[in-house]
Scaffold this active site. Sequence first.
Site, short mmCIF file in Angstrom:
data_model
loop_
_atom_site.label_atom_id
_atom_site.label_comp_id
_atom_site.label_asym_id
_atom_site.label_seq_id
_atom_site.Cartn_x
_atom_site.Cartn_y
_atom_site.Cartn_z
N CYS A 65 -0.44 -1.09 -14.93
CA CYS A 65 -1.00 -0.03 -14.10
C CYS A 65 -1.39 1.20 -14.91
O CYS A 65 -2.04 2.10 -14.40
CB CYS A 65 0.00 0.36 -13.00
SG CYS A 65 -0.21 -0.66 -11.53
N LYS B 219 -5.13 1.92 -14.98
CA LYS B 219 -5.86 2.25 -13.76
C LYS B 219 -6.79 3.45 -13.94
O LYS B 219 -6.57 4.30 -14.80
CB LYS B 219 -4.87 2.57 -12.64
CG LYS B 219 -4.48 1.39 -11.79
CD LYS B 219 -3.76 1.84 -10.54
CE LYS B 219 -3.53 0.70 -9.57
NZ LYS B 219 -2.93 1.16 -8.31
N ASP C 31 -5.04 2.98 2.24
CA ASP C 31 -3.63 2.60 2.35
C ASP C 31 -3.37 1.48 1.35
O ASP C 31 -4.26 1.12 0.56
CB ASP C 31 -3.32 2.14 3.78
CG ASP C 31 -1.92 2.57 4.22
OD1 ASP C 31 -0.99 2.39 3.42
OD2 ASP C 31 -1.78 3.08 5.34
N ASP C 32 -2.17 0.93 1.38
CA ASP C 32 -1.87 -0.14 0.42
C ASP C 32 -2.73 -1.37 0.67
O ASP C 32 -3.08 -2.08 -0.27
CB ASP C 32 -0.38 -0.50 0.52
CG ASP C 32 0.49 0.60 -0.03
OD1 ASP C 32 0.47 0.81 -1.26
OD2 ASP C 32 1.19 1.27 0.75
N ASP D 42 -5.29 -6.94 -6.30
CA ASP D 42 -4.79 -6.19 -7.45
C ASP D 42 -4.82 -7.10 -8.67
O ASP D 42 -4.68 -8.32 -8.56
CB ASP D 42 -3.35 -5.72 -7.21
CG ASP D 42 -3.15 -4.27 -7.63
OD1 ASP D 42 -3.70 -3.90 -8.69
OD2 ASP D 42 -2.47 -3.54 -6.91
N ASP E 68 1.82 -4.68 -2.18
CA ASP E 68 1.00 -4.06 -1.14
C ASP E 68 1.26 -4.67 0.23
O ASP E 68 1.23 -3.97 1.25
CB ASP E 68 -0.49 -4.21 -1.49
CG ASP E 68 -0.90 -3.32 -2.66
OD1 ASP E 68 -0.20 -2.34 -2.93
OD2 ASP E 68 -1.92 -3.63 -3.30
N GLY F 22 -9.18 -19.58 -6.09
CA GLY F 22 -9.31 -18.47 -7.00
C GLY F 22 -10.47 -18.66 -7.93
O GLY F 22 -11.35 -19.51 -7.73
N HIS F 23 -10.49 -17.90 -9.00
CA HIS F 23 -11.58 -17.95 -9.97
C HIS F 23 -11.02 -17.68 -11.35
O HIS F 23 -10.18 -16.80 -11.53
CB HIS F 23 -12.65 -16.91 -9.62
CG HIS F 23 -13.84 -16.95 -10.53
ND1 HIS F 23 -14.77 -17.95 -10.48
CD2 HIS F 23 -14.24 -16.12 -11.53
CE1 HIS F 23 -15.70 -17.75 -11.40
NE2 HIS F 23 -15.40 -16.62 -12.05
N ASP G 221 4.22 1.17 -2.00
CA ASP G 221 4.90 0.76 -3.24
C ASP G 221 4.44 1.68 -4.35
O ASP G 221 3.28 2.09 -4.42
CB ASP G 221 4.63 -0.71 -3.57
CG ASP G 221 3.16 -1.04 -3.75
OD1 ASP G 221 2.32 -0.36 -3.13
OD2 ASP G 221 2.86 -2.00 -4.49
#
Length: 723
Positions: free
Chosen positions: A403, A406, A433-434, A451, A474, A524-525, A609
């Site tokens: 993080c 970010k 919000d989360d 995320d 989240d 997914g990717h 969180d």
Amino acid sequence: MQSDLPLTRDLVLVGGGHAHALVLRKWGMNPLPGARLTVINPGPTAPYTGMLPGHIAGHYGRDALEIDLMRLCRHAGARLILGKASGIDRKAREIMVEGKGALAYDVASLDVGITSDMDLPGFADHAVGAKPLDVYAARWRAFLAAVAAGEQPPEVAVIGGGVAGCELAMAMAFALRQAGATPVVTVVEHGPELSGMAPRTEAKVRQRMADLGVTVALNAEVAQITRTEVILQSRAPIPAALCVGAAGAVPHGWLGQTDLPLHEGFIRVGADLGVLDDPALFAVGDCAHMETTPRPKAGVFAVRAAPVLHDNLRAALSGGQRRAFKPQKHYLKLISLGGKSAVAERNGLAIGGALLWQWKDRIDRKFMAQLDDLPAMKRETPSGPMALDLQEILADKPLCGGCGAKVGGAVLGDLLAEVQPPVTGDVITGAGDDAAILRQPGGGFQVISTDHLRGFIEDPALMTRIAAVHALGDIWAMGAKPQVALSSIIMPRMSPALQARTLREIAAAAQDIMSAAGAQIVGGHTTMGAELTIGFTVTGTRDDMPIGVGGAQPGDVLLLTRPLGSGVILAGHMAGDAPGRVVAEALRVMATPQAREAEILAGANAMTDVTGFGLAGHVQAICRASGVAAELWADAIPLYPGAQALSDQRVASSLLPVNQADAPISAAGPVSPLLHDPQTAGGLLAALPEPAARAAQARLEAAGLTGQIIGRLEAGAPTIRLR
């Protein structure tokens, strides 16, 4: 750090012994292009044999004798897998690791040392082997503290009358005297005399043991070990509140369960340190038996073998020529005598005294210094003309992972204010919000969030676990039950074989975390890129309205489930400044799910969180959305072990200045940077009425979890005050 060249071969070092530690240092100076290096060891540090008696005697602290494998691996660009090796499949070229499954290799080396555990009745329950060293050292520290507190008698028995047993007996007797106790230490030897020493050396050792009050029981056959004594055959028992096994070198039991070529349980190796009949496997140190040049089990041979091992590992990976290791026939023994004196033996000659201790101390400290004094990370900077403002950005701290990478909250907030369309239809809340909240057609609500984390450690499996816990945060913060997940993975360039291995590790770790949380991975990717990046899009459901950052009331208290400081610890780790034990503990917590905490806090008025914007930024989010002010209690805020020390050394995440500017805190004195430290997979922060918070805290403690009440909300403008 790994270069930008594709990875094509896996080199795995099993064990953090002296030879492997020296290989790691040398590898970091010149990594082999295309090779991915992995180290498997039970803990983030490994004790140095030469300084153990000095540590037991109290001359060295714990840090002085521990080789920091976490820092060494960071220096070498290696991943460190914390776990015990338990087997090897040479046909599949896989190492089995307890609790981790199988880890593939193209070339591997074993430096797992030996054990001193003994097959005696009661030993496993009431005694400790002198090796592994870290287990014994920890047990000794606890025993010495208990003696000092009057909780245990100063009675010790050492089984084994060789150099190691006598050395440790003298060290323990000396330390007990320094603690104010009258030691009762006995060396128990089944033979008729002490072993491993020339007559002159033995005479000096016996005299010193007598001075310290250490007695010797020869021709003593141990029948059983109990909690308070060692029971002998046909002789009076020996009192022992602590019993230490030091009777020779015992190979690890799991080696005998493999198809490795063994000599009395030790791995047979040739002159090139390669395992006989296996060109992909090496062994070194006490676990190895040198077929053509057998030598005693002594650390000096492992240290001398390290340069040859390093070169031959590179040769095995690149198809080069191997060279032979030629150990010396004679070596110098330096035996500690409890206090700061030692005896030196070579070719049957022996001299002793304080000067010998000083000499030994210099040798030991020099060895440790080369493993501690690692080159700083180099940053390449362009030369010549450059665009405006580039120089200022390059002068900043290197970009953090997790993080800490970010974008600042104010930048994101301004952007969302400009481009965020009004919510319509089934969308109840969007960004801010989360997670976004959607109305489900059949009733109830769904939340969705995404995320990802830029890699901050080399281990893709552990990175995946942390990224999954981070993304689920989240959902948990909204009081929802995880539902489905999509993965998003960017992998560095590597060969198809390494791609398959790495994706297998990632998939297993993701499945483990998500399935335990109740979420199903539905796709997914995956793509190739400059560095490892792992992320998840996760949905969750809740029957009633999910918990947001709005809804907190004046008088609510703030409860936090995890300590602060992961940002500064990761920044310190990336710079090579954070101690390995500190990093390992933070990673362990970050990889631990918070489903139970979320369940206990599901009735909160507001919850989030704590992640990239730091504690202050997330408290500010609650205050702004709920129209309240916050008072934080500095002494109540939990911190990761080691985080404060790193912060005091001015170690900080690259995101810290932005967080400090975005969420100011008013205080009478200085504000700790840790309140703005960006967190990865951070704790849940809940606003509850105080009675509910106290009840939740009790439930958390009963479940073996933690929750700290760190402040209170009050009526007023959305500001933060520190008390």
